[in-house]
Design a protein around this motif. Structure first.
Motif, PDB file in Angstrom:
ATOM      1  N   LEU A 148       5.812  12.580  23.036  1.00  0.00           N
ATOM      2  CA  LEU A 148       4.576  12.022  22.505  1.00  0.00           C
ATOM      3  C   LEU A 148       4.658  12.014  20.992  1.00  0.00           C
ATOM      4  CD1 LEU A 148       1.572  11.129  22.655  1.00  0.00           C
ATOM      5  CD2 LEU A 148       0.995  13.555  22.582  1.00  0.00           C
ATOM      6  N   ARG A 149       4.276  10.904  20.422  1.00  0.00           N
ATOM      7  CA  ARG A 149       4.238  10.751  18.978  1.00  0.00           C
ATOM      8  C   ARG A 149       2.779  10.499  18.607  1.00  0.00           C
ATOM      9  NH1 ARG A 149       7.075   8.819  14.769  1.00  0.00           N
ATOM     10  NH2 ARG A 149       5.850   7.627  13.327  1.00  0.00           N
ATOM     11  N   LEU A 150       2.219  11.350  17.784  1.00  0.00           N
ATOM     12  CA  LEU A 150       0.847  11.182  17.327  1.00  0.00           C
ATOM     13  C   LEU A 150       0.870  11.223  15.801  1.00  0.00           C
ATOM     14  CD1 LEU A 150      -2.155  10.940  17.953  1.00  0.00           C
ATOM     15  CD2 LEU A 150      -2.259  13.425  17.967  1.00  0.00           C
ATOM     16  N   GLN A 151       0.291  10.215  15.206  1.00  0.00           N
ATOM     17  CA  GLN A 151       0.277  10.126  13.745  1.00  0.00           C
ATOM     18  C   GLN A 151      -1.135   9.783  13.286  1.00  0.00           C
ATOM     19  OE1 GLN A 151       3.146   7.529  11.933  1.00  0.00           O
ATOM     20  NE2 GLN A 151       1.738   7.093  10.280  1.00  0.00           N
ATOM     21  N   VAL A 152      -1.541  10.402  12.196  1.00  0.00           N
ATOM     22  CA  VAL A 152      -2.828  10.104  11.578  1.00  0.00           C
ATOM     23  C   VAL A 152      -2.552   9.720  10.122  1.00  0.00           C
ATOM     24  CG1 VAL A 152      -5.076  11.001  10.905  1.00  0.00           C
ATOM     25  CG2 VAL A 152      -4.074  11.677  13.089  1.00  0.00           C
ATOM     26  N   GLY A 153      -2.902   8.493   9.774  1.00  0.00           N
ATOM     27  CA  GLY A 153      -2.815   8.058   8.381  1.00  0.00           C
ATOM     28  C   GLY A 153      -4.068   8.528   7.671  1.00  0.00           C
ATOM     29  N   LEU A 154      -3.930   9.526   6.831  1.00  0.00           N
ATOM     30  CA  LEU A 154      -5.101  10.129   6.206  1.00  0.00           C
ATOM     31  C   LEU A 154      -5.796   9.164   5.259  1.00  0.00           C
ATOM     32  CD1 LEU A 154      -3.514  13.629   5.603  1.00  0.00           C
ATOM     33  CD2 LEU A 154      -4.971  12.881   7.496  1.00  0.00           C
ATOM     34  N   VAL A 155      -5.044   8.548   4.353  1.00  0.00           N
ATOM     35  CA  VAL A 155      -5.622   7.562   3.449  1.00  0.00           C
ATOM     36  C   VAL A 155      -4.506   6.630   2.958  1.00  0.00           C
ATOM     37  CG1 VAL A 155      -5.402   8.969   1.353  1.00  0.00           C
ATOM     38  CG2 VAL A 155      -7.157   7.213   1.466  1.00  0.00           C
ATOM     39  N   HIS A 156      -4.820   5.353   2.846  1.00  0.00           N
ATOM     40  CA  HIS A 156      -3.909   4.335   2.291  1.00  0.00           C
ATOM     41  C   HIS A 156      -4.665   3.534   1.242  1.00  0.00           C
ATOM     42  CE1 HIS A 156      -1.286   5.038   5.743  1.00  0.00           C
ATOM     43  NE2 HIS A 156      -0.352   4.409   5.049  1.00  0.00           N
ATOM     44  N   LEU A 157      -4.063   3.383   0.094  1.00  0.00           N
ATOM     45  CA  LEU A 157      -4.625   2.557  -0.973  1.00  0.00           C
ATOM     46  C   LEU A 157      -3.656   1.422  -1.223  1.00  0.00           C
ATOM     47  CD1 LEU A 157      -5.694   5.432  -3.383  1.00  0.00           C
ATOM     48  CD2 LEU A 157      -7.112   4.228  -1.710  1.00  0.00           C
ATOM     49  N   GLY A 158      -4.191   0.191  -1.279  1.00  0.00           N
ATOM     50  CA  GLY A 158      -3.322  -0.948  -1.431  1.00  0.00           C
ATOM     51  C   GLY A 158      -3.852  -1.977  -2.418  1.00  0.00           C
ATOM     52  N   VAL A 159      -2.969  -2.937  -2.701  1.00  0.00           N
ATOM     53  CA  VAL A 159      -3.289  -4.036  -3.613  1.00  0.00           C
ATOM     54  C   VAL A 159      -2.947  -5.333  -2.903  1.00  0.00           C
ATOM     55  CG1 VAL A 159      -2.724  -5.109  -5.814  1.00  0.00           C
ATOM     56  CG2 VAL A 159      -2.779  -2.633  -5.626  1.00  0.00           C
ATOM     57  N   LEU A 160      -3.872  -6.299  -2.952  1.00  0.00           N
ATOM     58  CA  LEU A 160      -3.620  -7.630  -2.408  1.00  0.00           C
ATOM     59  C   LEU A 160      -3.001  -8.486  -3.506  1.00  0.00           C
ATOM     60  CD1 LEU A 160      -6.937  -8.209  -0.471  1.00  0.00           C
ATOM     61  CD2 LEU A 160      -4.705  -7.689   0.498  1.00  0.00           C
ATOM     62  N   SER A 181       0.822  -1.212   0.000  1.00  0.00           N
ATOM     63  CA  SER A 181       0.000   0.000   0.000  1.00  0.00           C
ATOM     64  C   SER A 181       0.855   1.260   0.000  1.00  0.00           C
ATOM     65  CB  SER A 181      -0.931   0.018   1.217  1.00  0.00           C
ATOM     66  OG  SER A 181      -0.191   0.113   2.404  1.00  0.00           O
ATOM     67  N   LEU A 182       0.231   2.343  -0.412  1.00  0.00           N
ATOM     68  CA  LEU A 182       0.847   3.664  -0.411  1.00  0.00           C
ATOM     69  C   LEU A 182      -0.168   4.626   0.182  1.00  0.00           C
ATOM     70  CD1 LEU A 182       3.320   5.338  -1.333  1.00  0.00           C
ATOM     71  CD2 LEU A 182       2.117   5.730  -3.475  1.00  0.00           C
ATOM     72  N   GLY A 183       0.302   5.520   1.049  1.00  0.00           N
ATOM     73  CA  GLY A 183      -0.634   6.423   1.706  1.00  0.00           C
ATOM     74  C   GLY A 183      -0.035   7.775   2.029  1.00  0.00           C
ATOM     75  N   VAL A 184      -0.892   8.649   2.548  1.00  0.00           N
ATOM     76  CA  VAL A 184      -0.519   9.980   2.998  1.00  0.00           C
ATOM     77  C   VAL A 184      -0.738  10.027   4.496  1.00  0.00           C
ATOM     78  CG1 VAL A 184      -1.014  12.450   2.810  1.00  0.00           C
ATOM     79  CG2 VAL A 184      -1.197  10.983   0.791  1.00  0.00           C
ATOM     80  N   THR A 185       0.248  10.552   5.217  1.00  0.00           N
ATOM     81  CA  THR A 185       0.195  10.554   6.673  1.00  0.00           C
ATOM     82  C   THR A 185       0.601  11.912   7.232  1.00  0.00           C
ATOM     83  OG1 THR A 185       0.906   9.320   8.625  1.00  0.00           O
ATOM     84  CG2 THR A 185       2.562   9.722   6.942  1.00  0.00           C
ATOM     85  N   ALA A 186       0.219  12.176   8.470  1.00  0.00           N
ATOM     86  CA  ALA A 186       0.609  13.396   9.183  1.00  0.00           C
ATOM     87  C   ALA A 186       1.146  12.988  10.547  1.00  0.00           C
ATOM     88  CB  ALA A 186      -0.585  14.328   9.340  1.00  0.00           C
ATOM     89  N   VAL A 187       2.362  13.434  10.886  1.00  0.00           N
ATOM     90  CA  VAL A 187       3.021  13.063  12.138  1.00  0.00           C
ATOM     91  C   VAL A 187       3.269  14.307  12.967  1.00  0.00           C
ATOM     92  CG1 VAL A 187       5.056  11.981  13.170  1.00  0.00           C
ATOM     93  CG2 VAL A 187       4.196  11.160  10.984  1.00  0.00           C
TER      94      VAL A 187
END
Length: 177
Positions: free
Chosen positions: A164-176, A23-29
């Motif tokens: 403190l580490r806070l992360q939000v994965g905004l969206v992840h799109l993947g392939v099985l 998968s590939l995604g966009v995240t905010a840390v």
């Protein structure tokens, strides 16, 4: 009957239940220690992940790249073990993540703080971290996965609780696979 044929027949049901997810995604840390180094602005980046799914477990890891801002090498490498369940298309997952991060940003103190404050702050921000990762909105559509609003909460390993580490994965799109 040949031994390798018996072995493959015995392992075949386990292999059928296993899968590979890329998968590939966009995240905010956001990283903070509540002190002078109190950066509340999130760093946005890309997250490339691999997971090996076996029954109700997802074992894997990945690489995050968050180029915005100052600081060290803006890369993280991590490994995870997530427990998941299957409820139709919905596949939520939760579990620990262990990683090495180059994301902490040390801001030079201003306003009469001691000169060695940056060094003391840097000692609290070691590169290794541990976090709890949750993907409550993860769905599978045939050979594709979609996950939104993944949440991760953790701390550095050298002084647990100092940061403190806070992360939000905004969206992840993947392939099985």
């Amino acid at each position: 009957m040949r031994p390798w044929l018996l072995l493959s027949a015995a392992l075949l049901p386990g292999v059928a239940a296993a899968g590979h997810d890329v998968s590939l995604g966009v995240t905010a840390v956001t990283l903070t220690n509540g002190g002078v180094y109190n950066v509340t602005t999130p760093r946005f980046g890309l997250d490339a992940a691999y997971a090996y799914e076996l029954d109700n477990w997802r074992f894997g890891g990945g690489l995050r790249w968050a180029p915005s801002g100052q600081g060290n090498l803006p890369v993280e490498v991590y490994a995870r073990a997530l427990l998941t369940t299957r409820l139709g298309r919905w596949r939520p997952a939760v579990g620990p993540e262990l990683g090495v991060s180059g994301l902490p940003i040390i801001i030079p103190p201003q306003g009469g703080f001691p000169d060695d404050l940056s060094r003391k702050q840097a000692m609290q921000l070691g590169p290794a971290y541990v976090a709890m990762h949750a993907a409550p909105l993860r769905f599978v559509f045939q050979h594709f996965t979609v996950s939104a609003l993944e949440v991760q909460w953790g701390t550095t390993l050298n002084q647990p609780g100092a940061t403190l580490r806070l992360q939000v994965g905004l969206v992840h799109l993947g392939v099985l696979l």
